[in-house]
Design an enzyme around this catalytic site. Structure first.
Site, PDB file in Angstrom:
ATOM      1  N   LYS A 296      -2.529  10.582  10.271  1.00  0.00           N
ATOM      2  CA  LYS A 296      -3.287  11.488  11.141  1.00  0.00           C
ATOM      3  C   LYS A 296      -4.639  10.884  11.500  1.00  0.00           C
ATOM      4  O   LYS A 296      -5.243  10.189  10.669  1.00  0.00           O
ATOM      5  CB  LYS A 296      -3.519  12.843  10.425  1.00  0.00           C
ATOM      6  CG  LYS A 296      -2.271  13.387   9.737  1.00  0.00           C
ATOM      7  CD  LYS A 296      -2.467  14.775   9.166  1.00  0.00           C
ATOM      8  CE  LYS A 296      -1.261  15.176   8.324  1.00  0.00           C
ATOM      9  NZ  LYS A 296      -1.290  14.738   6.934  1.00  0.00           N
TER      10      LYS A 296
ATOM     11  N   TYR B 238      -7.104  11.031   3.716  1.00  0.00           N
ATOM     12  CA  TYR B 238      -6.671  11.100   2.319  1.00  0.00           C
ATOM     13  C   TYR B 238      -7.052   9.830   1.548  1.00  0.00           C
ATOM     14  O   TYR B 238      -6.943   9.796   0.325  1.00  0.00           O
ATOM     15  CB  TYR B 238      -5.157  11.322   2.202  1.00  0.00           C
ATOM     16  CG  TYR B 238      -4.619  12.563   2.885  1.00  0.00           C
ATOM     17  CD1 TYR B 238      -5.473  13.558   3.370  1.00  0.00           C
ATOM     18  CD2 TYR B 238      -3.249  12.749   3.051  1.00  0.00           C
ATOM     19  CE1 TYR B 238      -4.972  14.675   4.008  1.00  0.00           C
ATOM     20  CE2 TYR B 238      -2.740  13.883   3.680  1.00  0.00           C
ATOM     21  CZ  TYR B 238      -3.607  14.831   4.169  1.00  0.00           C
ATOM     22  OH  TYR B 238      -3.109  15.942   4.809  1.00  0.00           O
TER      23      TYR B 238
ATOM     24  N   ASP C 279       3.949  12.057   4.000  1.00  0.00           N
ATOM     25  CA  ASP C 279       2.904  12.599   4.874  1.00  0.00           C
ATOM     26  C   ASP C 279       1.542  12.210   4.315  1.00  0.00           C
ATOM     27  O   ASP C 279       1.130  12.695   3.263  1.00  0.00           O
ATOM     28  CB  ASP C 279       3.024  14.127   4.947  1.00  0.00           C
ATOM     29  CG  ASP C 279       2.010  14.719   5.918  1.00  0.00           C
ATOM     30  OD1 ASP C 279       2.342  14.836   7.109  1.00  0.00           O
ATOM     31  OD2 ASP C 279       0.886  15.037   5.488  1.00  0.00           O
TER      32      ASP C 279
ATOM     33  N   HIS D  89      -5.487  15.476  13.390  1.00  0.00           N
ATOM     34  CA  HIS D  89      -5.538  16.239  12.133  1.00  0.00           C
ATOM     35  C   HIS D  89      -6.029  17.677  12.337  1.00  0.00           C
ATOM     36  O   HIS D  89      -5.481  18.604  11.759  1.00  0.00           O
ATOM     37  CB  HIS D  89      -6.435  15.480  11.146  1.00  0.00           C
ATOM     38  CG  HIS D  89      -6.118  15.736   9.710  1.00  0.00           C
ATOM     39  ND1 HIS D  89      -6.266  14.770   8.731  1.00  0.00           N
ATOM     40  CD2 HIS D  89      -5.669  16.842   9.063  1.00  0.00           C
ATOM     41  CE1 HIS D  89      -5.917  15.280   7.561  1.00  0.00           C
ATOM     42  NE2 HIS D  89      -5.559  16.538   7.735  1.00  0.00           N
TER      43      HIS D  89
HETATM   44  P1  NAD Z   1       1.128  22.426  -1.885  1.00  0.00           P
HETATM   45  O1  NAD Z   1       1.361  23.795  -1.394  1.00  0.00           O
HETATM   46  O2  NAD Z   1       2.154  21.382  -1.671  1.00  0.00           O
HETATM   47  O3  NAD Z   1       0.794  22.567  -3.443  1.00  0.00           O
HETATM   48  C1  NAD Z   1       0.506  21.431  -4.211  1.00  0.00           C
HETATM   49  C2  NAD Z   1       0.105  21.847  -5.621  1.00  0.00           C
HETATM   50  O4  NAD Z   1       1.116  22.690  -6.172  1.00  0.00           O
HETATM   51  C3  NAD Z   1       0.034  20.637  -6.527  1.00  0.00           C
HETATM   52  O5  NAD Z   1      -1.282  20.146  -6.617  1.00  0.00           O
HETATM   53  C4  NAD Z   1       0.513  21.150  -7.840  1.00  0.00           C
HETATM   54  O6  NAD Z   1      -0.582  21.630  -8.546  1.00  0.00           O
HETATM   55  C5  NAD Z   1       1.377  22.297  -7.484  1.00  0.00           C
HETATM   56  N1  NAD Z   1       2.831  21.969  -7.595  1.00  0.00           N
HETATM   57  C6  NAD Z   1       3.575  21.184  -6.770  1.00  0.00           C
HETATM   58  N2  NAD Z   1       4.845  21.172  -7.166  1.00  0.00           N
HETATM   59  C7  NAD Z   1       4.913  21.962  -8.248  1.00  0.00           C
HETATM   60  C8  NAD Z   1       5.971  22.353  -9.110  1.00  0.00           C
HETATM   61  N3  NAD Z   1       7.212  21.928  -8.909  1.00  0.00           N
HETATM   62  N4  NAD Z   1       5.671  23.178 -10.140  1.00  0.00           N
HETATM   63  C9  NAD Z   1       4.418  23.633 -10.345  1.00  0.00           C
HETATM   64  N5  NAD Z   1       3.371  23.307  -9.564  1.00  0.00           N
HETATM   65  C10 NAD Z   1       3.628  22.476  -8.531  1.00  0.00           C
HETATM   66  O7  NAD Z   1      -0.303  21.986  -1.343  1.00  0.00           O
HETATM   67  P2  NAD Z   1      -0.945  20.846  -0.468  1.00  0.00           P
HETATM   68  O8  NAD Z   1      -1.040  19.573  -1.194  1.00  0.00           O
HETATM   69  O9  NAD Z   1      -2.186  21.433   0.070  1.00  0.00           O
HETATM   70  O10 NAD Z   1       0.042  20.653   0.773  1.00  0.00           O
HETATM   71  C11 NAD Z   1       1.108  19.716   0.813  1.00  0.00           C
HETATM   72  C12 NAD Z   1       0.833  18.621   1.797  1.00  0.00           C
HETATM   73  O11 NAD Z   1       0.539  19.168   3.084  1.00  0.00           O
HETATM   74  C13 NAD Z   1      -0.406  17.763   1.487  1.00  0.00           C
HETATM   75  O12 NAD Z   1      -0.200  16.841   0.450  1.00  0.00           O
HETATM   76  C14 NAD Z   1      -0.619  17.123   2.833  1.00  0.00           C
HETATM   77  O13 NAD Z   1       0.313  16.072   3.036  1.00  0.00           O
HETATM   78  C15 NAD Z   1      -0.344  18.293   3.769  1.00  0.00           C
HETATM   79  N6  NAD Z   1      -1.578  19.012   4.151  1.00  0.00           N
HETATM   80  C16 NAD Z   1      -2.004  18.905   5.427  1.00  0.00           C
HETATM   81  C17 NAD Z   1      -3.144  19.548   5.839  1.00  0.00           C
HETATM   82  C18 NAD Z   1      -3.576  19.433   7.275  1.00  0.00           C
HETATM   83  O14 NAD Z   1      -4.680  19.868   7.607  1.00  0.00           O
HETATM   84  N7  NAD Z   1      -2.760  18.875   8.139  1.00  0.00           N
HETATM   85  C19 NAD Z   1      -3.889  20.321   4.935  1.00  0.00           C
HETATM   86  C20 NAD Z   1      -3.440  20.431   3.623  1.00  0.00           C
HETATM   87  C21 NAD Z   1      -2.280  19.773   3.248  1.00  0.00           C
END
Ligand code: NAD
Length: 280
Positions: free
Chosen positions: A80, A55, A50, A113
Site C-alpha cells: 500500500k 508496516y 497483506d 492506504h
Molecule cells: P485482526 O482482527 O486480524 O486481529 C489480530 C489480533 O488478533 C492478533 O494481534 C492476535 O492478538 C489476535 N489473534 C489472531 N488470531 C488469533 C487466534 N487464532 N486466537 C486468538 N487470538 C488471535 O487485526 P489486524 O491485525 O488489525 O488486521 C488484520 C490485517 O488487516 C493487518 O495485519 C493488516 O494486514 C490489515 N489492516 C489494514 C488496515 C488498513 O488501514 N488498510 C488497518 C488495519 C489492519
C-alpha cells in the site's frame, strides 16, 4: 475456484489475477520477526500476504517469499501507498521503493492506504496507480478506507474502478452501506481487523457457536467472513494461531449462526475514522 492442492478459494480480479480469499496480514509484525512469520505461513499453505510501506516489514515479506522457492505466481502480494506519499510523482516513487524492499518486479495488488480527504490528493494518487498498472509494476489496483463519496469521485474522474476496497469490517462493524456500494460498482470487499483485533473473540454469541460446532472463536469469525464472500487476512505472529486461522475449510456455519453473528453489528470501530484520519 480452488486447485487440487490449495484449499483456499480465489476470486478473479480485473487484470487477470485471482486473489486467495484468505491470507496473512502483517501489520504490527516486528520487522525482525517478519521473515520467519511469513515463512511459517507459506509452509502452512497461505498464498496471500497483506503488507504496506507503513508496516515497515516489506523486506521480511520479500525475503520469506524468495527463500520459500515457490513460483512467484503462486503467492499473491499486496502492498500500500502511505499517506505521506499522496500525489502523482510521490506515489510512483513510493511504489518503486516498496518493490525494491520486497525484492519483486511487481506486486499483485497495490492500494492507496487511506484517502486522507484533508490533503485532497487521492485522485492524483489514483492516477499514479492506474499508470503503475499500465507499466506492469502491479497487476491489480485498489483502495483502502475509501468511503462511498471517495470511490465515486475517483471513478468519475478517471473512469477506473478499484478492484478492492480494504476497510474495517468484523462482527461488530458490518459496513452495510459500503457493501451495497461495492456490489453496485463491482468492488471486492476486503475486511481489515477481521477479528476485531482479537477483541471480539470472547463475545458470548461467538463463543457459544464455537463450542457447539467444535471450533475456536477465531475460526467461527473467519468462516463468517468467508461465507459472505469477503477476502480477509487475519494477523498473527504465533505459529499455532497462524495454523488455526488457516484450518477453516472443513466446516460451514449454518444460516442461523450467520444470522446470529449478523445481530452483533453495533457500528463499533477499533481503528480510525477514514473521513478524518490524516496521519503522515
Ligand atoms: P485482526 O482482527 O486480524 O486481529 C489480530 C489480533 O488478533 C492478533 O494481534 C492476535 O492478538 C489476535 N489473534 C489472531 N488470531 C488469533 C487466534 N487464532 N486466537 C486468538 N487470538 C488471535 O487485526 P489486524 O491485525 O488489525 O488486521 C488484520 C490485517 O488487516 C493487518 O495485519 C493488516 O494486514 C490489515 N489492516 C489494514 C488496515 C488498513 O488501514 N488498510 C488497518 C488495519 C489492519
Amino acid at each position: 475456484m480452488t486447485s487440487s492442492t490449495d484449499p483456499v478459494p480465489r476470486i478473479d480480479l480485473p487484470g487477470g489475477v485471482a486473489i486467495p480469499q484468505l491470507g496473512l496480514g502483517v501489520w504490527q509484525v516486528p520487522k525482525e520477526d517478519t521473515e520467519g512469520v511469513v515463512a511459517h505461513a507459506l509452509e502452512t499453505g497461505y498464498r496471500h500476504i497483506d503488507t504496506a510501506a507503513a508496516y515497515q516489514n516489506e523486506r521480511g515479506v520479500g525475503a520469506a517469499i524468495a527463500a520459500s522457492g515457490l513460483p512467484r505466481d503462486d503467492v499473491f502480494v499486496t502492498t500500500k501507498v502511505w499517506n505521506a506519499a499522496h500525489g502523482y510523482d510521490e506515489a510512483k516513487a513510493a511504489a518503486a521503493k516498496s518493490l525494491e524492499r520486497l525484492g519483486l518486479d511487481h506486486v499483485d495488488l497495490l492500494l492507496i492506504h487511506w484517502p486522507v480527504p484533508s490533503r485532497d490528493l487521492y485522485v492524483e494518487t489514483w492516477r499514479a496507480l492506474v499508470d503503475l498498472r499500465e507499466e506492469g509494476l502491479t497487476t491489480a489496483i485498489g483502495v483502502s478506507n475509501f468511503q462511498p463519496a471517495h470511490l465515486r469521485r475517483i471513478i468519475d474522474e478517471t473512469g477506473v474502478v478499484p478492484a478492492v476496497n480494504q476497510v474495517e469490517l468484523h462482527p461488530y462493524l458490518h459496513q452495510h452501506e459500503l457493501r451495497e456500494v461495492h456490489a453496485e460498482l463491482g468492488i471486492v470487499t476486503e475486511p481489515w481487523s477481521p477479528l476485531g483485533q482479537g477483541e471480539i473473540l470472547n463475545d458470548p454469541v461467538i463463543v457459544e457457536i464455537a463450542e457447539r460446532v467444535g471450533r475456536t472463536p477465531g475460526q467461527v469469525i473467519i468462516r463468517w467472513h468467508l461465507q459472505h464472500g469477503f477476502v480477509l487476512f487475519p494477523k498473527s505472529k504465533t505459529p499455532a494461531r497462524i495454523d488455526e486461522n488457516f484450518d477453516v475449510f472443513g466446516f460451514d456455519l449454518a444460516d442461523e449462526d450467520l444470522q446470529a453473528i449478523g445481530g452483533l453489528d453495533r457500528g463499533k470501530r477499533f481503528g480510525p475514522d477514514p473521513d478524518t484520519f490524516s496521519l503522515t
